[in-house]
Design an enzyme around this catalytic site. Structure first.
Site, PDB file in Angstrom:
ATOM      1  N   GLU A   1     -33.315 -59.731  35.078  1.00 49.09           N
ATOM      2  CA  GLU A   1     -32.436 -59.960  33.914  1.00 49.09           C
ATOM      3  C   GLU A   1     -31.967 -61.418  33.857  1.00 49.09           C
ATOM      4  OE1 GLU A   1     -32.895 -57.788  31.840  1.00 49.09           O
ATOM      5  OE2 GLU A   1     -31.172 -56.475  31.671  1.00 49.09           O
TER       6      GLU A   1
ATOM      7  N   THR B   1     -31.017 -62.680  23.966  1.00 48.24           N
ATOM      8  CA  THR B   1     -29.761 -62.354  24.659  1.00 48.24           C
ATOM      9  C   THR B   1     -29.028 -63.630  25.051  1.00 48.24           C
ATOM     10  OG1 THR B   1     -30.649 -60.280  25.455  1.00 48.24           O
ATOM     11  CG2 THR B   1     -28.783 -61.142  26.660  1.00 48.24           C
TER      12      THR B   1
HETATM   13  N1  HSE Z   1     -24.409 -56.804  28.317  1.00 50.93           N
HETATM   14  C1  HSE Z   1     -25.509 -57.613  27.893  1.00 50.93           C
HETATM   15  C2  HSE Z   1     -25.084 -58.404  26.670  1.00 50.93           C
HETATM   16  C3  HSE Z   1     -26.669 -56.721  27.569  1.00 50.93           C
HETATM   17  O1  HSE Z   1     -24.538 -57.801  25.754  1.00 50.93           O
HETATM   18  O2  HSE Z   1     -25.281 -59.621  26.641  1.00 50.93           O
HETATM   19  C4  HSE Z   1     -27.870 -57.429  27.053  1.00 50.93           C
HETATM   20  O3  HSE Z   1     -28.866 -56.463  26.750  1.00 50.93           O
END
Ligand code: HSE
Length: 316
Positions: free
Chosen positions: A135, A188
């Site tokens: 990630e 993201t």
């Molecule tokens: N919690 C993370 C965000 C998840 O919202 O940036 C990304 O899939």
């Protein structure tokens, strides 16, 4: 056993008020991953179908997560087996950049499969740690709210990142999810960059009230309390501007019976929770109605919660 076939689920992170801490595992869609242990040292990605992903190993989440696991395995005390490697084939059914945990599925799937092929030396918590490194490559942040539900199934809560402390929450029997994935790309990393680094005390109070009540609602199977708690006053107002017709979707879906919802992960997908399959299907149809006049391609899914998370099968 020659190898393992893994089904790695899509996931919904944040669950409205639980930014970076609450996530759930979906029944569909799932990535398919074929993983083979090899005597040739190193990790090779032999096939990627369904998406164009970075072939540079340093930028590929599956490679990076598996490399962390392999390094840890080889560092273990008295461990001699150096001639060990993995061959990976990825079939991506979860579109990268969709907001339903595509990178998490790749990372969680490979580390889960490798653990089986190595005789289960690692705990689920350690697997989550390795997958979080994937990630980090994908989004610049090692959040766990997609990889944890992918590996542990159901609904998960990250109580703390340092030290990592994650727990499963109770899942009400009739909880269903509707998803719309508008086919636009939101990275993201970009969706995180636009967030404010400080929050108002009044917003924080509002938000942690909702998080606590959402957890209580799940345990009590109190759908009205779940509905009232699905509210994000910190992240959603900023990110909503990136998603076409976001508020219209939310209002219309709630009018026809959805409990509530929000942005799935960092978007562009939007999720809605419902009580029961029948209402969830109606909500998905409503999502279609809102989006069909727009000039944006989209996909929808109606799914139960996946209590198991990653699944695996022997390849003989
Ligand atoms: N919690 C993370 C965000 C998840 O919202 O940036 C990304 O899939």
């Amino acid at each position: 056993m020659k190898g393992v076939k893994i089904l790695a689920p899509a996931t919904v992170a944040n669950l409205a008020c639980g930014f970076d801490v609450i996530g759930l595992s979906l029944g569909i869609p799932e990535d398919e991953i074929f993983l083979y242990k090899s005597n040739t040292p190193g990790i090779r990605i032999n096939k990627i179908r369904g998406a164009s992903l970075p072939t540079d190993p340093k930028k590929n989440v599956a490679f990076v997560a598996l490399q962390f696991l392999l390094k840890k395995y080889q560092q273990r005390e008295n461990f001699q087996e150096k001639k060990i490697g993995f061959e990976i084939e990825l079939i991506k059914n979860i579109h990268p950049g969709s907001g339903i945990g595509s990178s998490a599925a790749s990372a969680a799937g490979v580390v889960f499969g490798a653990n089986i092929l190595l005789g289960n030396p690692f705990s689920k918590k350690q697997l989550i740690r390795f997958a979080m490194e994937g990630e980090r490559i994908a989004s610049g942040s090692a959040h766990a709210d997609n990889v944890a539900p992918a590996i542990m199934g159901g609904v998960t809560l990250v109580r703390s990142y340092k030290p990592l402390d994650i727990t499963n929450l109770h899942v009400p029997r009739e909880l269903w999810v509707s998803i719309i994935h508008p086919q636009i790309e939101i990275k993201t990393s970009d969706a995180r960059d636009i967030l404010k680094q400080k929050v108002l005390m009044t917003d924080a109070i509002h938000q942690w009230g909702n998080v606590g009540a959402l957890v209580a609602g799940l345990y009590q199977e109190d759908y009205a309390l779940i509905s009232r708690s699905l509210e994000d006053v910190i992240v959603e107002p900023i990110r909503a501007t990136l998603i076409p017709a976001f508020y219209e979707l939310k209002i219309k879906c709630k009018e026809i019976g959805a409990l509530g919802g929000g942005i799935s992960g960092s978007g562009p997908s939007v999720f809605m929770l419902s009580k029961g399959n029948y209402t969830a299907k109606k909500v998905t149809e409503e999502m279609n109605r809102v989006y069909s006049p727009l000039k944006v391609d989209y996909k929808t899914y109606t799914s139960p919660i996946n209590q198991k998370g990653v699944k695996w099968f022997k390849i003989i």
